[in-house]
Design an enzyme around this catalytic site. Structure first.
Site, short mmCIF file in Angstrom:
data_model
loop_
_atom_site.label_atom_id
_atom_site.label_comp_id
_atom_site.label_asym_id
_atom_site.label_seq_id
_atom_site.Cartn_x
_atom_site.Cartn_y
_atom_site.Cartn_z
N ASN A 15 0.87 -1.17 0.00
CA ASN A 15 0.00 0.00 0.00
C ASN A 15 0.91 1.22 0.00
O ASN A 15 1.42 1.63 1.04
CB ASN A 15 -0.88 -0.06 1.26
N ARG A 94 -2.63 -2.07 -3.35
CA ARG A 94 -3.80 -1.23 -3.14
C ARG A 94 -3.66 -0.02 -4.07
O ARG A 94 -2.66 0.71 -3.99
CB ARG A 94 -3.86 -0.76 -1.69
N HIS A 183 -12.43 3.71 -0.01
CA HIS A 183 -12.58 2.72 1.07
C HIS A 183 -13.43 1.54 0.62
O HIS A 183 -14.00 0.82 1.47
CB HIS A 183 -13.25 3.32 2.33
N LEU A 212 -14.38 4.66 9.73
CA LEU A 212 -13.89 5.86 10.43
C LEU A 212 -12.45 5.65 10.86
O LEU A 212 -12.17 5.05 11.89
CB LEU A 212 -14.77 6.14 11.65
N GLY A 213 -11.52 6.11 10.01
CA GLY A 213 -10.09 6.04 10.35
C GLY A 213 -9.56 7.45 10.31
O GLY A 213 -10.23 8.38 10.75
N ASN A 214 -8.35 7.63 9.75
CA ASN A 214 -7.89 9.00 9.51
C ASN A 214 -8.75 9.62 8.42
O ASN A 214 -9.11 10.78 8.48
CB ASN A 214 -6.41 9.00 9.11
N GLY A 215 -9.06 8.81 7.38
CA GLY A 215 -10.07 9.20 6.41
C GLY A 215 -11.38 8.54 6.84
O GLY A 215 -11.35 7.46 7.43
N ARG A 244 -9.12 16.32 7.31
CA ARG A 244 -9.85 16.78 6.13
C ARG A 244 -11.20 17.37 6.53
O ARG A 244 -11.87 16.85 7.42
CB ARG A 244 -10.08 15.61 5.16
N GLY A 334 -10.18 2.62 12.59
CA GLY A 334 -9.62 2.85 13.93
C GLY A 334 -10.60 3.45 14.91
O GLY A 334 -10.70 3.02 16.06
N ILE A 335 -11.37 4.46 14.46
CA ILE A 335 -12.35 5.09 15.37
C ILE A 335 -13.57 4.20 15.53
O ILE A 335 -14.04 3.94 16.64
CB ILE A 335 -12.75 6.49 14.83
N GLU A 337 -13.89 1.06 15.20
CA GLU A 337 -13.64 -0.22 15.89
C GLU A 337 -13.35 -0.03 17.37
O GLU A 337 -13.43 -0.98 18.14
CB GLU A 337 -12.42 -0.92 15.26
N ASN A 338 -12.95 1.19 17.75
CA ASN A 338 -12.46 1.38 19.12
C ASN A 338 -13.18 2.42 19.97
O ASN A 338 -13.12 2.34 21.20
CB ASN A 338 -10.98 1.77 19.07
N GLU A 389 -8.46 -4.78 5.12
CA GLU A 389 -8.31 -4.53 3.69
C GLU A 389 -7.17 -5.36 3.10
O GLU A 389 -7.25 -5.81 1.96
CB GLU A 389 -8.02 -3.03 3.46
P1 ADP Z 1 -5.94 4.90 8.77
O1 ADP Z 1 -7.11 5.56 8.10
O2 ADP Z 1 -4.68 5.69 8.66
O3 ADP Z 1 -5.79 3.43 8.47
P2 ADP Z 1 -6.93 4.00 11.35
O4 ADP Z 1 -8.03 3.20 10.76
O5 ADP Z 1 -5.83 3.28 12.04
O6 ADP Z 1 -6.28 5.02 10.33
O7 ADP Z 1 -7.61 5.01 12.40
C1 ADP Z 1 -6.88 5.97 13.07
C2 ADP Z 1 -7.83 6.70 14.02
O8 ADP Z 1 -8.39 5.76 14.95
C3 ADP Z 1 -7.14 7.78 14.84
O9 ADP Z 1 -7.93 8.95 14.87
C4 ADP Z 1 -7.09 7.15 16.22
O10 ADP Z 1 -7.10 8.10 17.24
C5 ADP Z 1 -8.38 6.35 16.23
N1 ADP Z 1 -8.38 5.37 17.33
C6 ADP Z 1 -7.60 4.30 17.48
N2 ADP Z 1 -7.84 3.71 18.69
C7 ADP Z 1 -8.80 4.45 19.31
C8 ADP Z 1 -9.47 4.39 20.56
N3 ADP Z 1 -9.21 3.45 21.44
N4 ADP Z 1 -10.40 5.32 20.82
C9 ADP Z 1 -10.68 6.31 19.95
N5 ADP Z 1 -10.08 6.43 18.74
C10 ADP Z 1 -9.14 5.53 18.42
#
Ligand code: ADP
Length: 404
Positions: A15, A94, A183, A212-215, A244, A334-335, A337-338, A389
């Protein structure tokens, strides 16, 4: 040292970003990552590679200014030193933008490279990096089939009513200006997993998935197919993201150029790198940092979270129009899932859909754990699915290679 059975077959997944290269060697049958890592700050004074192999994390500093081609050479040496090349059957790339030309993953040949080059005019930064990754990998892994997997492909099922902008039609016919969406690999994967979890066929499932990640993007999935999505011609449109802006009034361009003397490049930087959660909070693009600041009473951090959730809930609600009937809302990235906080806030704003959050299940479905987080009485389910992915890319590459 992990052992490989003589029959194991692996795919190297690459990637390539503008200054980074994510890589993994994956068993396409089960998604197991043999090695995975990230090369960062490529082309800068201090590029580096971090990787995980056999449970151990290692970091290597690369030579100053080392870019994609040299990094892939370093990667080849690393792979060979662990004898991991012996099981490689393909390299899966990718590719961010496939334009209208690519509706599924494809074996890379000269025609495909020229198609990707053409699509790269729509996303120059990503496209150029993807092409660099492909040419470097072709050079370093001579004889190994290379497969392109597109972020846009899953959304090629959208109808023109959903993908066209209300601009002069000629911009579409002559220059391909339309909504493409991104995505796609993630939305497609989590939809498949959600259907399995609900024990229903994907072809009969209606989902809204929020990556919901960085993008960040949302996708309306009807009978297993993408019918609308929030990103557009580029990955800047739609939701509020880490840095963004997402959707803004296009009239802003005129204001910034005529009143504040912004150049096109400055506007691009403003919208892509200085906006979103970072722009509102003034603190960070990282959701964790913002959640912590909000908990300690930082009002701009709280505002950033509230705006993020409001825009997301509004977008989810809007997708009831193309779907009419909804089986589940899926959170991933990242967001997604967490962050139990973001999920809970979004669900509470969608209470008119008769959905309700199960607090305990919401806390449990984090850090790689999938699960249904809506209460039992809720008809429309809310599901957390960790995305993968890389596995989709490995799987697609392996399937294409098997047919050769
Ligand atoms: P990318 O789009 O670069 O692959 P990710 O899917 O890893 O990014 O997502 C990154 C985002 O996920 C960041 O904003 C990070 O703060 C958020 N994140 C990761 N773990 C947690 C958590 N435990 N609680 C809240 N946000 C989280």
């Amino acid at each position: 040292m992990p052992t490989n059975s003589p029959k194991s077959q692996h795919v190297l997944v690459l990637n390539s970003g503008s200054s980074s290269l994510k890589f993994a060697i994956i068993d396409p049958n089960n998604g197991h990552e043999v090695i995975s890592g990230l090369a960062e700050r490529l082309g800068s004074e201090a590029p580096s590679i971090k990787y995980k192999y056999d449970g151990t994390k290692t970091a290597i500093n690369l030579k100053a200014n080392e870019a994609h081609a040299e990094t892939i050479n370093t990667l080849v040496a690393l792979i060979k030193s662990h004898k991991l090349d012996e099981h490689l059957i393909a390299v899966g790339h990718r590719v961010v933008h496939g334009g209208e030309h690519f509706i599924q993953s494809i074996l890379i040949d000269e025609d495909v490279i020229s198609g990707i080059t053409q699509a790269a005019t729509l996303a120059p930064l990503h496209g150029h990096a993807n092409l660099l990754g492909i040419s470097s990998a072709k050079e370093s892994f001579k004889g190994l089939p290379q497969v392109a997997v597109f972020d846009t492909a899953f959304h090629q099922t959208m109808d023109e009513v959903a993908y066209l902008y209300a601009l002069p039609y000629k911009l579409y016919t002559d220059f391909g200006v339309r909504r493409y969406g991104f995505h796609g690999t993630s939305h497609c994967y989590v939809a498949g997993q959600a259907a399995q979890l609900l024990n229903q066929s994907l072809e009969e499932s209606n989902f809204i998935s929020a990556h919901l990640g960085n993008g960040c993007s949302v996708c309306a999935i009807k009978n297993g197919k993408s019918v609308d999505t929030s990103m557009g011609l580029t990955p800047l449109a739609g939701l509020i993201m880490g840095m963004r802006s997402g959707d803004i009034d296009p009239g802003l361009f005129n204001f910034l150029t005529t009143q504040l003397n912004y150049s096109a490049q400055q506007i691009d930087d403003l919208l892509n790198q200085e906006s979103g959660l970072l722009g509102i909070s003034g603190l960070s693009n990282d959701c964790r940092t913002i959640e912590e600041a909000s908990l300690s009473g930082n009002q701009r951090a709280t505002l950033a979270i509230d705006m993020f959730c409001y825009r997301l809930a509004k977008q989810i609600a809007a997708y009831m129009v193309p779907l009419q009937r909804l089986d589940a809302i899926i959170f991933t990235g990242g967001i997604g899932e967490n962050s139990n906080l973001i999920r809970k806030k979004v669900i509470s704003q969608l209470a008119f859909l008769n959905i309700d959050c199960d607090e305990e299940a919401n806390l449990k479905a984090r850090f790689g754990q999938q699960g249904i987080i809506s209460t039992k009485k809720t008809k429309i389910k809310v599901i957390v699915i960790p995305t993968n992915e890389e596995w989709v890319i490995a799987n697609d590459a392996a399937s294409i290679v098997k047919e050769l």
